[in-house]
Motif scaffolding. Structure first.
Motif, PDB file in Angstrom:
ATOM      1  N   THR A   3       0.726  -1.047  -0.019  1.00 48.31           N
ATOM      2  CA  THR A   3      -0.033   0.152  -0.118  1.00 48.31           C
ATOM      3  C   THR A   3       0.816   1.262   0.050  1.00 48.31           C
ATOM      4  O   THR A   3       1.983   1.179   0.555  1.00 48.31           O
ATOM      5  CB  THR A   3      -0.824   0.157   1.159  1.00 48.31           C
ATOM      6  N   ASN A  50     -10.062  -0.946  -2.745  1.00 49.25           N
ATOM      7  CA  ASN A  50      -8.945  -1.926  -2.305  1.00 49.25           C
ATOM      8  C   ASN A  50      -9.266  -2.743  -1.471  1.00 49.25           C
ATOM      9  O   ASN A  50      -8.439  -3.596  -0.941  1.00 49.25           O
ATOM     10  CB  ASN A  50      -7.686  -1.090  -2.261  1.00 49.25           C
ATOM     11  N   HIS A  52      -9.995  -2.104   1.710  1.00 51.05           N
ATOM     12  CA  HIS A  52      -9.366  -1.663   3.296  1.00 51.05           C
ATOM     13  C   HIS A  52     -10.460  -1.204   4.060  1.00 51.05           C
ATOM     14  O   HIS A  52     -10.304  -1.191   5.299  1.00 51.05           O
ATOM     15  CB  HIS A  52      -8.120  -0.650   3.059  1.00 51.05           C
ATOM     16  N   THR A  64     -11.939  -3.069   7.312  1.00 49.06           N
ATOM     17  CA  THR A  64     -12.052  -4.524   6.990  1.00 49.06           C
ATOM     18  C   THR A  64     -10.801  -5.032   7.817  1.00 49.06           C
ATOM     19  O   THR A  64      -9.701  -4.270   8.410  1.00 49.06           O
ATOM     20  CB  THR A  64     -11.987  -4.658   5.425  1.00 49.06           C
ATOM     21  N   GLU A  65     -10.701  -6.440   7.885  1.00 49.36           N
ATOM     22  CA  GLU A  65      -9.645  -7.241   8.445  1.00 49.36           C
ATOM     23  C   GLU A  65      -8.430  -6.692   7.706  1.00 49.36           C
ATOM     24  O   GLU A  65      -7.349  -6.291   8.438  1.00 49.36           O
ATOM     25  CB  GLU A  65      -9.928  -8.589   8.255  1.00 49.36           C
ATOM     26  N   LYS A  66      -8.387  -6.743   6.254  1.00 46.89           N
ATOM     27  CA  LYS A  66      -7.242  -6.371   5.519  1.00 46.89           C
ATOM     28  C   LYS A  66      -6.673  -4.646   6.236  1.00 46.89           C
ATOM     29  O   LYS A  66      -5.559  -4.727   6.273  1.00 46.89           O
ATOM     30  CB  LYS A  66      -7.405  -6.242   4.134  1.00 46.89           C
ATOM     31  N   LYS A  69      -5.511  -4.819   9.661  1.00 47.75           N
ATOM     32  CA  LYS A  69      -3.945  -5.336   9.810  1.00 47.75           C
ATOM     33  C   LYS A  69      -3.209  -4.232   9.312  1.00 47.75           C
ATOM     34  O   LYS A  69      -1.883  -4.073   9.941  1.00 47.75           O
ATOM     35  CB  LYS A  69      -4.217  -6.609   8.713  1.00 47.75           C
ATOM     36  N   ILE A  70      -3.200  -3.561   8.346  1.00 46.19           N
ATOM     37  CA  ILE A  70      -2.380  -2.416   7.791  1.00 46.19           C
ATOM     38  C   ILE A  70      -2.163  -1.316   8.834  1.00 46.19           C
ATOM     39  O   ILE A  70      -1.072  -0.934   9.402  1.00 46.19           O
ATOM     40  CB  ILE A  70      -2.576  -2.027   6.302  1.00 46.19           C
TER      41      ILE A  70
END
Length: 123
Positions: A3, A50, A52, A64-66, A69-70
């Motif tokens: 990202t 994307n 996110h 989101t989970e994604k 995490k970031i």
């Protein structure tokens, strides 16, 4: 991580604003980062496309989970690097500003080495 730095900053900001169960809207991000409404709107569109974030019918932004995490990774890096710089004698304001820059560019290998060094030092 795959990202861009700006996306990482937005995700980290959403994470911080949503702490303690607070709901986050684009205007909250505008106010926090002092960016224009159109800039934040475009960024939220890209983050949504994307995978996110999600935006509900009331305009609330949910990681989101994604995305979470970031955001958590960036926050962890930020906190560890700023604390490390402060420990090394850098004044707090400078350490926080430098950590903001470093958290995005430091390799996973270097970050892990710093983490291990700090853990070993604390023992």
């Amino acid at each position: 991580m795959g990202t861009h730095e700006s996306a990482e900053n937005y995700l980290e900001t959403i994470l911080l604003l949503s702490q303690d169960g607070n709901q986050v809207r684009s205007i909250d991000i505008v106010n926090e980062l002092d960016y224009s409404k159109p800039s934040v709107s475009v960024a939220m569109k890209h983050l949504r496309e994307n995978g996110h974030i999600e935006i509900d019918n009331d305009g609330y932004i949910i990681l989101t989970e994604k995305g979470r995490k970031i955001a958590e990774s960036m926050y962890e890096r930020h906190m560890l690097i700023s604390d490390w710089l402060i420990f090394l004698g850098v004044d707090k304001k400078t350490a926080i500003n430098d950590a903001c820059k470093m958290e995005h560019d430091i390799s996973e290998q270097s970050f892990t080495a710093i983490q291990k060094h700090i853990q070993n030092f604390r023992r």
